[in-house]
Design an enzyme around this catalytic site. Structure first.
Site, short mmCIF file in Angstrom:
data_model
loop_
_atom_site.label_atom_id
_atom_site.label_comp_id
_atom_site.label_asym_id
_atom_site.label_seq_id
_atom_site.Cartn_x
_atom_site.Cartn_y
_atom_site.Cartn_z
CB ALA A 63 61.67 15.51 25.20
CD GLU A 125 59.49 20.35 19.99
OE1 GLU A 125 59.39 21.43 19.60
OE2 GLU A 125 58.98 20.06 21.20
#
Ligand code: NAD
Length: 691
Positions: A63, A125
């Protein structure tokens, strides 16, 4: 088609190439292009299958985290994944370089994955305090064994392609042209194999398995919420249908993204990337080659600094005044490497190679040909100036002359030479071969290319270089002095070393201040205080520390300091005698001890850092607030989930920080608190240090 992705058909296979440098971040535009390309491939009757490929360096870094917290444009990665799942033609991800986070989730949405040798796959993440939020927690445990999936997601560590192949995450390693290999792979009549339709790879009772995993992860996660949320999502993958599991994942992701911990970790991620940006030194500034280095002074710091060069493969000469000092220095380096070999973190062969790169020299003249010299001799201006005069006469033109001073004026050292433009400060932290922080001190005359070269060298040495202007203590130690001052005033008012330490440690500091002083050696601070008393006779300082030093209680090395130490142990034991000294001293200065709450200890010590940080910022000593945060995060054991002293003050609210400082001004030694004008101004305007 836009330029972030490219679509072509080759031999009946649709080739979707992501082209969004530097890392194929899955921003709004790229997701839209992927969606459109997948639909196009699905709708074209001549297309039999599709490949998604990135660059040789990056399949995708995931992302675009700059879009975090902002409204996302549609389609989101979720919808791209749904489109992948809806495909009736086989889909393969061709992974070159790295597939990380959302990048790996995109690859997991494909029916197959092929990878170049040495590519890396991971879901990092957790390092930003969040979890893989696009089905990663649901798909990964359906394609690789649950225990491996949990490990990958809770550590955030990447795995190499070969390991991924063993685990089943990668179907084939392609040696040679990756795209050709992927097309060939697809041409072998591949069926549709959707990960969402598979069952989680977990044998045995999920309840027992997850109970054990939760225990282990709770211990390792030290208060961070993300790892346990990841475990909860993995449990959902094992026990719920895919779509239900995805809902659990979404919910937990949203919760995490709004936590202070995640905001702090994301701040740190950006802050780290900012440090190398120097407004008036463009990134393309030519740098000088550093192929041969020299370190002068084979003591505590010099030895560690020489190791940094050797670790980076740069030959380094190590100089000291006597053969004895040199031998001692080399022995210490050898001992350090041997301990690493012992722990299995370095091979004997690598140790030998590194030792061979370090050449001890008793004669300064022998370093003549070095491209860069780091001076790490005694902390005395006369000694340093004398050495720099000699270096000026000896070194070839263009050689960089760096000083490791921690408190002296770099401009004054540079003034001893006829080439102050070539002089720079490189303030390493102890132990220099371990600590990541490197303050790069820009002198008044330091040339731009010397600064650029030193910053680049810092990275080569695997450090985090942060630019500091010249001032007493530079960024880190100048702020630390205010923290130290408050810690000592707290003792004078009634606290014990153990109370101050445990309050700050519980708050998150790696170590309490008094345990830290004992580790560093109390004599160092004593020397500085004595110097300051001469330089600034009006300065108020807590004399209580002198009482400990006068007894020779210099800390761990003396077996006694603010704490007692048992022989061979570094465990601090509260010392009743220290408490008696404190109590006598309070009587002597007429202070009636009071009970001090932990919250006050934290506010006084941490706001003292932020207030001095504000001054450092407005004087231009630090380029930006986030640089100050990085100094504390990498050099002073500041807890990453608090984001650094400036970020923390921002989170508290600068108006509240200001109000507390005003209150402290009415308290014990209140005259020592002067509000930094920048803090007062920003608080009034409702702004932050980190905009
Ligand atoms: P140290 O006393 O352990 O080592 C200094 C070495 O320099 C000794 O081996 C000495 O023989 C040698 N030396 C002295 N004069 C010399 C000369 N003219 N030529 C060659 N060698 C000479 O000191 P240290 O702790 O390694 O500190 C060195 C420098 O690093 C100081 O400026 C200090 O302020 C700075 N520094 C120290 C720390 C720390 O935690 N110790 C941290 C950051 C910076």
């Amino acid at each position: 088609m836009s330029d972030v992705a490219h679509y072509a058909v080759r031999d009946g296979i649709a080739v979707i190439t992501m082209n969004n440098p530097p890392v194929n971040g899955l921003g709004n535009a790229l997701r839209a292009e992927l969606m459109a390309s997948l639909r196009k491939a699905e709708g074209d009757p001549t297309v039999k299958g599709a490949v998604i490929i990135g660059s040789a360096k990056a399949f995708s870094g995931g992302a675009d985290i700059r879009e975090f917290g902002k409204p996302r444009e549609k389609p989101d990665l979720f919808e791209v994944n749904d489109q992948q799942d809806a495909m009736t033609k086989p889909l393969v991800a061709a992974i070159g370089g790295f597939a990380l986070g959302g990048g790996l989730e995109l690859a997991l949405g494909c029916h197959y994955r092929v990878a170049a040798p040495r590519s890396q796959l991971g879901l990092p993440e957790v390092k930003l305090g969040i979890l893989p939020g696009s089905g990663g927690t649901q798909r990964l445990p359906r394609i690789i064994p649950m225990a491996d999936a949990v490990r990958m997601m809770t550590t955030g560590n990447t795995i190499p392609a070969e390991k991924a192949k063993d685990l089943g995450l990668v179907d084939e390693i392609v040696v040679g042209d990756l795209l050709e290999g992927a097309i060939k792979f697809l041409q072998q009549d591949r069926s549709i194999r959707r990960i969402r339709d598979m069952k989680a790879k977990l044998n045995g009772d999920p309840e027992a398995f997850f109970a054990q995993v939760r225990d282990k992860v709770a211990k390792e996660s030290r208060g961070y919420p993300a790892p346990l949320e990841i475990v909860a999502c993995a449990a959902a993958a094992a026990t719920l249908p895919f779509d239900e599991g995805r809902k659990v994942e979404r919910e937990r992701f949203q919760r995490l993204v709004n936590t202070v911990e995640s905001k702090a970790l994301r701040h740190m991620f950006f802050a780290e990337r900012q440090t190398s940006k120097i407004p008036d030194v463009p990134e393309d500034t030519p740098v000088r080659p550093v192929n041969k280095a020299a370190v002068i002074g084979a003591g505590t710091m010099g030895g560690g600094i020489a190791m940094c060069f050797a670790n980076a493969g740069i030959p380094v000469a190590l100089v000291d005044t006597t053969q004895e000092a040199l031998d001692k220095g080399i022995q210490r380096i050898k001992g350090n490497y041997a301990a690493t070999v012992e722990k299995g973190r370095l091979t004997q062969d690598d140790m030998d190679k590194r030792m061979a790169l370090i050449s001890p020299k008793a004669d300064l003249k022998e370093i003549k040909g070095a491209d860069l010299v780091v001076e790490a001799v005694f902390e005395r201006m006369d000694v340093k100036q004398d050495l720099f005069r000699k270096l000026d006469a000896l070194m070839q033109p263009g050689a960089i002359l760096a000083t490791n001073t921690s408190t002296l004026d770099v401009d004054e050292i540079a003034a001893a030479t006829k080439r102050p433009a070539d002089v720079v400060g490189t303030h390493f932290f102890s132990p220099a071969n371990v600590m990541r922080l490197l303050e790069v001190v820009r002198g008044r005359n330091t040339a731009k290319d010397v600064l650029a070269t030193t910053m680049k060298l810092g990275k080569t040495l695997k450090k985090l270089p942060v630019v500091s202007g010249v001032c007493d203590g530079f960024i880190g130690n100048r702020m630390l002095e205010k923290y130290v001052q408050q810690s000592l005033f707290l003792l004078e008012e009634g606290a014990t070393p153990a109370q101050v330490d445990s309050a700050l440690q519980r708050w998150g500091m790696a170590m309490g201040p008094f345990a830290m002083y004992d580790m560093a050696g109390n004599d160092i601070g004593w020397e500085i205080r004595k110097r300051r008393a001469k330089e600034r006779p009006d300065m108020v300082y807590a004399k209580v520390a002198d009482l400990i030093c006068e007894k020779g209680w210099f800390g761990q090395k003396a077996g006694r300091g603010w704490y007692r130490y048992e022989k061979g142990s570094r465990k601090p034991i509260p010392d009743e005698e220290v408490e008696r000294i404190l109590s006598d001293y309070r009587k002597e200065i007429g202070v009636k001890p009071r009970k001090i709450a932990d919250d006050e200890i934290i506010e006084r010590c941490i706001f003292a850092l932020a207030n001095e940080g504000a001054r450092i910022l407005e004087e231009g000593i630090a380029l930006r607030a986030s640089d100050i945060d990085m100094v504390y995060l990498t050099g002073y054991g500041f807890p990453p989930y608090r984001g650094g002293p400036m970020f923390y003050a921002d989170q508290v609210g600068l108006d509240k920080v200001l109000a507390s400082i005003r209150r402290f001004q009415d308290g014990y030694q209140g005259s020592q608190w002067t509000v930094a004008p920048l803090l007062a101004r920003l608080a009034k305007e409702g702004k932050r240090f980190n905009s």
